[in-house]
Design a protein around this motif. Sequence first.
Motif, short mmCIF file in Angstrom:
data_model
loop_
_atom_site.label_atom_id
_atom_site.label_comp_id
_atom_site.label_asym_id
_atom_site.label_seq_id
_atom_site.Cartn_x
_atom_site.Cartn_y
_atom_site.Cartn_z
N LEU A 1 0.91 4.11 -2.83
CA LEU A 1 0.69 5.51 -2.48
C LEU A 1 1.87 6.37 -2.92
O LEU A 1 1.69 7.47 -3.45
N GLU A 2 3.08 5.88 -2.70
CA GLU A 2 4.27 6.65 -3.05
C GLU A 2 4.38 6.85 -4.56
O GLU A 2 4.76 7.93 -5.04
N ASN B 1 -5.61 5.50 5.26
CA ASN B 1 -5.63 4.42 4.26
C ASN B 1 -5.33 3.05 4.87
O ASN B 1 -5.29 2.06 4.13
N GLY C 1 -1.83 4.39 11.32
CA GLY C 1 -3.14 4.05 10.78
C GLY C 1 -4.16 3.85 11.89
O GLY C 1 -3.94 4.24 13.04
N ARG D 1 1.91 7.01 -6.57
CA ARG D 1 0.71 7.70 -7.07
C ARG D 1 0.14 6.98 -8.29
O ARG D 1 -0.19 7.57 -9.32
N GLU E 1 2.28 12.79 4.71
CA GLU E 1 1.63 12.56 3.41
C GLU E 1 0.12 12.40 3.52
O GLU E 1 -0.56 12.23 2.52
N ASN E 2 -0.38 12.43 4.76
CA ASN E 2 -1.82 12.28 5.00
C ASN E 2 -2.33 10.92 4.53
O ASN E 2 -3.40 10.81 3.93
N TRP E 3 -1.60 9.85 4.84
CA TRP E 3 -1.95 8.51 4.42
C TRP E 3 -2.51 7.64 5.54
O TRP E 3 -2.89 6.49 5.29
N VAL F 1 4.07 8.89 7.01
CA VAL F 1 2.67 8.60 6.73
C VAL F 1 1.78 9.77 7.15
O VAL F 1 0.85 10.15 6.44
N THR G 1 0.84 -1.20 0.00
CA THR G 1 0.00 0.00 0.00
C THR G 1 0.87 1.25 0.00
O THR G 1 0.60 2.21 -0.73
N LEU G 2 1.93 1.25 0.82
CA LEU G 2 2.85 2.38 0.83
C LEU G 2 3.50 2.57 -0.54
O LEU G 2 3.67 3.70 -1.01
N SER H 1 -7.33 6.49 -3.98
CA SER H 1 -6.33 5.99 -3.04
C SER H 1 -6.59 4.54 -2.68
O SER H 1 -7.74 4.15 -2.42
#
Length: 391
Positions: free
Chosen positions: A150-151, A186, A277, A153, A181-183, A178, A146-147, A158
């Motif tokens: 996300l990285e 997720n 998370g 894009r 990046e506002n993750w 995390v 998932t990271l 998302s």
Amino acid sequence: MESTPLFTVGQEIATFLVSSGIVSKAWEESRLASNSEGFSLNEYEGVAYVAFPSFYEVEGFIADKNKYGEGNIQNDEIFFGCLEGNDGQPALVHQGALKLFQHIMENTDFQRKLQIYMDSKQRKLKPKPIVFVGHSLGGAVATLATLWALEKRLMQSSPFCITFGSPLVGDVKLVEAVGRENWANNFCHVVSQHDIVPRMLLAPFESISESLVAILPYWQGIIANDNEDEPDYFIQDACRTLLNNVLQYTHTVANYEIDSLMKLDGVNERSPYKPFGTYMFCSSEGAACIDNSEIILKMLHLTMQSHEKPSNEIVQDCFSEHIGYGSVLKNVIEKSTVGKSISSPGSESSYERGISLQLEAIGVGGQNYHARIFLQNGGNIENKLNKTLLI
């Protein structure tokens, strides 16, 4: 007006997640992935589930480079610059999980299948969600996947990650990355009250490796054959040793203070791993979600401190719950359909009752003094932060 921290809605979030069906479907896909070589990709009701098997090989858990198996996340071509702390230094992650993910990236058609799926969906106007799921060490691999997504894009929408009984993955620098990046939203990590694996990497490898050599093949056999055989005395004794050693170190982490460094075995050091998370803590009383990293660490310890069960039952639960998330989720769903009341002093405010209900749901008891203090302090910090951001 009473101030209400974000985590007082933790029960409602947990209820929504389990009642929506997505968590139960994620568990089903993670079990099916045990028959795959590296990963599986299935679409259900417009959602793609990318699932990773549980990975019960001892080598996957025990990475012998460092005391806790941590290492630089940017030591290969998978991850690049943004996964670093606020000081610009790269995050540290569990090397066993990283090597497994790297192996999948290099030796399977993971990237090709994911790209084909995304391309086919992008040709349609409405992007479809992708959920990465995994159980046990497969949950740590799902977190890294998932990271990675996300990285890069890679997706119009998302990706989301749901793990079950996953060990911790990275250090405070990864938590900072995390958050920056506002993750954080997720990720959803489902943790049963006595499951030993989410707490395991809080202890150094030297204290858990011998027990894991006995326990991991037992878990692997159950997952592969879908048949829970009664563990023999040797496995139960290994699990008792593992539980005692891990609890010793979780206590140190839960009570760690910067200005009063605690010692264990003469070493001024604690595990580098930090949660990030949302954590859905499940117990026989229901479930509730918490998203504050430090509070999660403390609850990983406190939720295992059951005073209502004899020690031999807790030992049994610490490895049976790890492979029994189907039953855990079924119980949470049943509890969510029944209103719950608690016996509490009539002077409790609605804020205090909210905390009591949440503590009951995660299995520590509504009147647990230490747990209440942790939640209240965490709530005060969050409220101050939210007010600062609004100025």
